[in-house]
Design a protein around this motif. Sequence first.
Motif, short mmCIF file in Angstrom:
data_model
loop_
_atom_site.label_atom_id
_atom_site.label_comp_id
_atom_site.label_asym_id
_atom_site.label_seq_id
_atom_site.Cartn_x
_atom_site.Cartn_y
_atom_site.Cartn_z
N SER A 1 12.83 42.21 -3.60
CA SER A 1 13.91 41.35 -3.12
C SER A 1 15.07 41.38 -4.12
CB SER A 1 13.40 39.92 -2.96
OG SER A 1 14.47 39.08 -2.58
N VAL A 2 16.27 41.54 -3.61
CA VAL A 2 17.45 41.57 -4.47
C VAL A 2 18.42 40.45 -4.06
CG1 VAL A 2 17.35 43.97 -5.20
CG2 VAL A 2 18.43 43.40 -3.04
N LYS A 3 17.89 39.25 -3.98
CA LYS A 3 18.71 38.12 -3.59
C LYS A 3 19.77 37.87 -4.66
CE LYS A 3 15.12 35.99 -0.92
NZ LYS A 3 14.22 34.87 -0.70
N VAL A 4 21.00 37.89 -4.21
CA VAL A 4 22.12 37.66 -5.11
C VAL A 4 23.19 36.93 -4.31
CG1 VAL A 4 23.18 39.90 -4.62
CG2 VAL A 4 23.67 38.77 -6.76
N PRO A 5 23.87 35.98 -4.90
CA PRO A 5 24.92 35.29 -4.15
C PRO A 5 26.03 36.26 -3.74
CG PRO A 5 24.83 34.51 -6.44
CD PRO A 5 23.74 35.51 -6.26
N LEU B 1 29.05 36.16 -4.19
CA LEU B 1 29.98 36.37 -5.29
C LEU B 1 29.20 36.22 -6.59
CD1 LEU B 1 32.85 36.88 -6.25
CD2 LEU B 1 33.24 34.43 -6.16
N CYS B 2 28.98 37.33 -7.26
CA CYS B 2 28.22 37.31 -8.51
C CYS B 2 29.08 37.94 -9.59
CB CYS B 2 26.92 38.10 -8.35
SG CYS B 2 25.93 38.14 -9.85
N ARG B 3 29.23 37.22 -10.67
CA ARG B 3 30.04 37.72 -11.79
C ARG B 3 29.21 37.92 -13.05
NH1 ARG B 3 35.11 33.76 -10.72
NH2 ARG B 3 36.00 34.93 -9.00
N GLU B 4 27.91 38.00 -12.86
CA GLU B 4 27.03 38.18 -14.01
C GLU B 4 26.70 39.66 -14.17
OE1 GLU B 4 23.63 35.57 -13.83
OE2 GLU B 4 24.79 34.17 -12.60
N PRO B 5 27.31 40.31 -15.16
CA PRO B 5 27.10 41.75 -15.34
C PRO B 5 25.63 42.14 -15.48
CG PRO B 5 28.88 40.98 -16.74
CD PRO B 5 28.24 39.76 -16.13
N ASP B 6 24.84 41.33 -16.17
CA ASP B 6 23.43 41.67 -16.35
C ASP B 6 22.68 41.67 -15.02
OD1 ASP B 6 23.84 41.91 -19.06
OD2 ASP B 6 23.04 39.92 -19.54
N GLU B 7 22.98 40.70 -14.16
CA GLU B 7 22.32 40.64 -12.85
C GLU B 7 22.77 41.79 -11.97
OE1 GLU B 7 19.86 39.07 -9.79
OE2 GLU B 7 19.85 39.06 -11.96
N GLU C 1 23.82 44.69 -12.99
CA GLU C 1 23.20 45.90 -13.55
C GLU C 1 21.73 45.99 -13.15
OE1 GLU C 1 22.72 49.47 -15.57
OE2 GLU C 1 24.58 48.44 -15.07
N ARG C 2 21.03 44.86 -13.17
CA ARG C 2 19.61 44.84 -12.78
C ARG C 2 19.47 45.31 -11.32
NH1 ARG C 2 15.93 41.98 -10.03
NH2 ARG C 2 17.45 40.51 -9.22
N ILE C 3 20.31 44.80 -10.44
CA ILE C 3 20.24 45.17 -9.03
C ILE C 3 20.62 46.65 -8.85
CG2 ILE C 3 21.28 44.75 -6.77
CD1 ILE C 3 21.48 41.78 -7.68
N TYR C 4 21.63 47.09 -9.57
CA TYR C 4 22.03 48.49 -9.51
C TYR C 4 20.87 49.40 -9.92
CZ TYR C 4 24.15 52.89 -10.88
OH TYR C 4 24.43 54.23 -11.02
N GLN C 5 20.19 49.03 -11.00
CA GLN C 5 19.08 49.86 -11.48
C GLN C 5 17.92 49.88 -10.49
OE1 GLN C 5 19.20 52.02 -13.83
NE2 GLN C 5 21.22 51.37 -14.55
N ILE C 6 17.67 48.78 -9.81
CA ILE C 6 16.64 48.77 -8.76
C ILE C 6 17.03 49.78 -7.68
CG2 ILE C 6 15.65 47.41 -6.86
CD1 ILE C 6 15.86 44.95 -8.72
N GLY C 7 18.28 49.72 -7.24
CA GLY C 7 18.75 50.65 -6.21
C GLY C 7 18.66 52.09 -6.66
#
Length: 87
Positions: free
Chosen positions: A50-54, A56-62, A64-70
């Motif tokens: 699951s890659v639940k993210v709002p 509008l997300c401005r948290e670079p670490d989050e 990046e985490r989602i990008y790496q999953i993809g």
Amino acid sequence: VMPMLRRVFRHYPEFVAALEHRHEAYNATLDDLARREAAGEVFVVRPSESVKVPSLCREPDELERIYQIGRHDAEATLPALEAYLAG
């Protein structure tokens, strides 16, 4: 929420109807994809977790985490995709 949307968009009844039934259309799309995937008509790439993210997300670490999953999932899926495309 819907009563407010009906009021705000009262001049756009078709838009309001689409909003009211969006969950039905979404679920029908998922059902159709599952059927077509099982029949071998389509190849579906989806996240492994699951890659639940709002919205509008401005948290670079989050992000990046989602990008790496993809990226990881795409690399892991590539051989199966190549086989599917080869027929």
